[in-house]
Design an enzyme around this catalytic site. Structure first.
Site, short mmCIF file in Angstrom:
data_model
loop_
_atom_site.label_atom_id
_atom_site.label_comp_id
_atom_site.label_asym_id
_atom_site.label_seq_id
_atom_site.Cartn_x
_atom_site.Cartn_y
_atom_site.Cartn_z
N LYS A 119 0.88 -1.18 0.00
CA LYS A 119 0.00 0.00 0.00
C LYS A 119 0.91 1.22 0.00
O LYS A 119 1.42 1.65 1.04
CB LYS A 119 -0.89 -0.02 1.25
N GLU B 20 9.61 1.67 10.99
CA GLU B 20 10.63 2.71 10.79
C GLU B 20 9.89 4.03 10.87
O GLU B 20 9.10 4.35 9.98
CB GLU B 20 11.28 2.56 9.41
N CYS C 126 14.02 10.87 6.71
CA CYS C 126 13.83 10.47 8.11
C CYS C 126 15.10 10.65 8.91
O CYS C 126 15.06 10.98 10.08
CB CYS C 126 13.36 9.03 8.17
N GLU D 174 9.56 16.93 14.59
CA GLU D 174 10.03 16.63 13.23
C GLU D 174 9.34 17.56 12.24
O GLU D 174 8.11 17.58 12.17
CB GLU D 174 9.73 15.17 12.88
P1 NAD Z 1 2.37 8.69 7.34
O1 NAD Z 1 2.51 8.00 8.63
O2 NAD Z 1 1.39 9.79 7.22
O3 NAD Z 1 1.98 7.65 6.19
C1 NAD Z 1 2.79 6.53 5.87
C2 NAD Z 1 1.92 5.47 5.23
O4 NAD Z 1 0.99 5.00 6.19
C3 NAD Z 1 1.10 5.95 4.04
O5 NAD Z 1 1.05 4.94 3.06
C4 NAD Z 1 -0.28 6.16 4.65
O6 NAD Z 1 -1.33 6.04 3.73
C5 NAD Z 1 -0.32 5.02 5.65
N1 NAD Z 1 -1.27 5.20 6.76
C6 NAD Z 1 -1.68 6.35 7.34
N2 NAD Z 1 -2.57 6.09 8.32
C7 NAD Z 1 -2.72 4.75 8.36
C8 NAD Z 1 -3.50 3.87 9.17
N3 NAD Z 1 -4.31 4.33 10.11
N4 NAD Z 1 -3.40 2.54 8.96
C9 NAD Z 1 -2.59 2.06 8.02
N5 NAD Z 1 -1.83 2.84 7.20
C10 NAD Z 1 -1.89 4.17 7.39
O7 NAD Z 1 3.84 9.17 6.97
P2 NAD Z 1 4.29 10.06 5.72
O8 NAD Z 1 3.88 11.47 6.00
O9 NAD Z 1 3.86 9.39 4.46
O10 NAD Z 1 5.89 9.91 5.80
C11 NAD Z 1 6.71 10.76 6.51
C12 NAD Z 1 7.13 10.11 7.82
O11 NAD Z 1 7.81 8.89 7.57
C13 NAD Z 1 8.12 10.96 8.60
O12 NAD Z 1 7.78 10.94 9.96
C14 NAD Z 1 9.45 10.23 8.40
O13 NAD Z 1 10.43 10.44 9.38
C15 NAD Z 1 9.00 8.81 8.33
N6 NAD Z 1 10.00 8.00 7.68
C16 NAD Z 1 10.76 7.14 8.44
C17 NAD Z 1 11.75 6.39 7.83
C18 NAD Z 1 12.61 5.45 8.65
O14 NAD Z 1 13.24 4.61 8.06
N7 NAD Z 1 12.62 5.57 9.96
C19 NAD Z 1 11.97 6.47 6.46
C20 NAD Z 1 11.17 7.35 5.72
C21 NAD Z 1 10.19 8.10 6.34
#
Ligand code: NAD
Length: 497
Positions: A182, A257, A291, A389
């Site tokens: 997804k 992550e 991230c 962040e």
């Molecule tokens: P997000 O949490 O908003 O969304 C990530 C994914 O989760 C998307 O596909 C979204 O549709 C899905 N999602 C959202 N709500 C959900 C739910 N209730 N149930 C299941 N899936 C759900 O994050 P984002 O804004 O897309 O990404 C940015 C974040 O990701 C930042 O906080 C960044 O630090 C983090 N990130 C972490 C790493 C790492 O390796 N630690 C790497 C890249 C990004």
């Protein structure tokens, strides 16, 4: 602005059981280009019914298909073919990625090459891998029977989307799992290329499935599906908490992550030229949507003024531009919602710190999600821009007077993803690394990672560590088989009468 790349479909479909399909209810959502903020296409909007079909296809492929039962060498051949195809299409991939996410094209190309490397690495790892056998002389042999866990649910974010998808797809497929991906709703375009790549590499039908859609609908249905025993998630910490709770009734295996607010600590004895280059790259590459960004720079007071002056001058010279232009260093943020969030932190920062570079939209870009590389200095540790962040081209710089203070400042957030330490004092570097609360530490470098090493955060930055064989462990069950040699010595219950 660069032209729209050729080959973008009118509808970005799901991919279920080897077919490109619309949503069961026909619903779609708009997909925009971050330079114009205009929709350039639509994507199928998945719900429970679409997830059910995708999971059913992946379950069939897992229980009846060849993939989990293939020899590692056979699976590795297909993974290597995937790597070759991704590599040969790096330009097309980078164009799609840059168009959809606003990432500078040269950096998007680097990410496409890294995606290929992820597949090549896990292909090698399963061929070279071995499992443990333990001998108890004359009594017992014990061995590990490694088995793929089943249908893996993979949920990914919009920053470097294709590369982060490969980071989950590579080890999940290498382990023999079948998958439902997804991707993030902001950036579905590059993910739509996986289907063609996998078909060309002859991945068996049903092994890879993709459902587009929102987190609250498609993502949630995947997390709660009883036939998906494991979820690998990358995204925000608060989404991770929600998914953790929703997975609990099924006791799913979770790899998370999450977010970060990583410190880059510059001691006075550091190579200042290298530290400035690297800390600039560490927070402003990938538009700051990274991230592991070193978004809190802590600088020893004796070099603080010089560092700040040189850093600000360089930040002001960073080339903000059209993501499609190879000269661009910082492109457009992914989406107007995210742009608004980052801009709100820029305003908060003006109250909390001293602005020395950037501070808003660059004059040359009255439209689109452009933010000038922004530097706040003299930022106190209680400040929101120090603690939260921002995930954009915004950095805060804070002075320190001693090693103890540097460590306390470095550890003073809820996050613990990465830490970067700049010093030429060997003992100080290693002592600091031992005490800093971070899953990954770089000494005298930004984020350059050997794929064999662990990847993951501590505290609010994650759960579990992937990377190398740890990723394969996550996607596999390691069944212990115990074989008794000779007579079984059993206490004979009921035999005393
Ligand atoms: P997000 O949490 O908003 O969304 C990530 C994914 O989760 C998307 O596909 C979204 O549709 C899905 N999602 C959202 N709500 C959900 C739910 N209730 N149930 C299941 N899936 C759900 O994050 P984002 O804004 O897309 O990404 C940015 C974040 O990701 C930042 O906080 C960044 O630090 C983090 N990130 C972490 C790493 C790492 O390796 N630690 C790497 C890249 C990004």
């Amino acid at each position: 602005m660069a032209d729209q790349p050729a080959g973008i479909p009118d509808l970005i479909p799901h991919y279920i059981d080897g077919e490109r399909v619309a949503s069961v209810d026909g619903d779609t959502f708009g997909v925009l280009n971050p330079v114009t903020n205009e929709d350039y296409t639509v994507a199928a909007s998945g719900k429970q019914a679409d997830i059910d079909l995708a999971v059913a296809a992946a379950s069939r492929a897992f229980h009846e298909g060849p993939w989990p039962r293939m020899k590692n060498r056979e699976r590795a051949r297909i993974l290597s073919r995937i790597a070759d195809i991704v590599e040969s299409r790096d330009q097309e991939l980078a164009q799609f990625e840059s168009w959809d996410s606003g990432l500078p094209i040269t950096q998007a190309k680097g990410q496409a090459q890294r995606a290929a490397e992820n597949f090549r690495f896990f292909a090698d790892l399963i061929v070279a891998g071995r499992d443990d056998t333990y001998k108890v002389p004359g009594t017992q042999v014990n061995y590990v029977n490694r088995k793929p866990k089943g249908v893996a649910g993979l949920i990914t974010p919009w920053n470097t989307p294709f590369m982060l998808e490969s980071w989950k797809l590579g080890p999940a497929l290498a382990s023999g799992c079948t998958v439902v991906l997804k991707p993030a709703e902001f950036t579905p375009l590059s993910a739509s290329l996986w289907a063609g790549i996998f078909e060309e590499a002859e991945l068996p039908r049903g092994v890879f499935n993709l459902v587009n859609g929102f987190g609250e609908t498609a993502g949630d249905a995947l997390v709660k599906h009883p036939d998906v025993p494991l979820i690998s998630f990358t995204g925000e910490s608060r989404t991770g908490q929600l998914i953790f709770g929703n997975s609990a009734p099924h006791l799913k295996a979770l790899s998370m992550e999450l977010g970060g607010k990583s410190p880059a600590v510059v001691f006075a004895d550091a190579d200042l030229d290298a530290a400035i280059d690297s800390t600039l790259f560490g927070v402003f590459s990938l538009n700051g949507e990274r991230c592991t960004a070193g978004s809190r720079i802590l600088v020893e007071r004796s070099v603080y003024d010089e560092f700040v002056e040189r850093y600000a001058a360089r930040a002001k010279s960073i080339v903000v531009g059209d993501p499609g232009d190879p000269k661009t260093e910082v492109g457009a943020l992914v989406h107007p919602e995210h742009f608004d969030k980052v801009m709100s932190y820029v305003e908060i920062g003006k109250e909390e710190g001293r602005l020395v570079a950037g501070g808003g939209r660059p004059e040359a870009f009255p439209e689109g999600n452009f933010v000038a590389p922004t530097v706040f200095v003299d930022v106190a540790p209680e400040a929101r821009i120090f603690q939260e962040e921002i995930f954009g081209p915004v950095v805060c710089i804070t002075p320190f007077d001693s090693d103890e203070e540097a460590l306390a400042l470095a550890n003073n957030t809820k996050y613990g993803l990465a830490a970067y330490i700049w010093t030429n004092d060997l003992k100080r570097a290693h002592l600091f690394a031992q005490d800093v609360e971070a899953g990954m530490v770089w000494l005298n470098s930004h984020n350059v990672r050997d794929l064999r090493s662990p990847f993951g955060g501590v505290k609010a930055s994650g759960l579990g560590h992937e990377g190398g064989y740890r990723s394969l462990d996550f996607y596999s069950d390691q069944q212990a088989v115990h074989i008794t040699l000779g007579d079984v010595h059993t206490t004979r219950f009921g035999a005393s009468a």
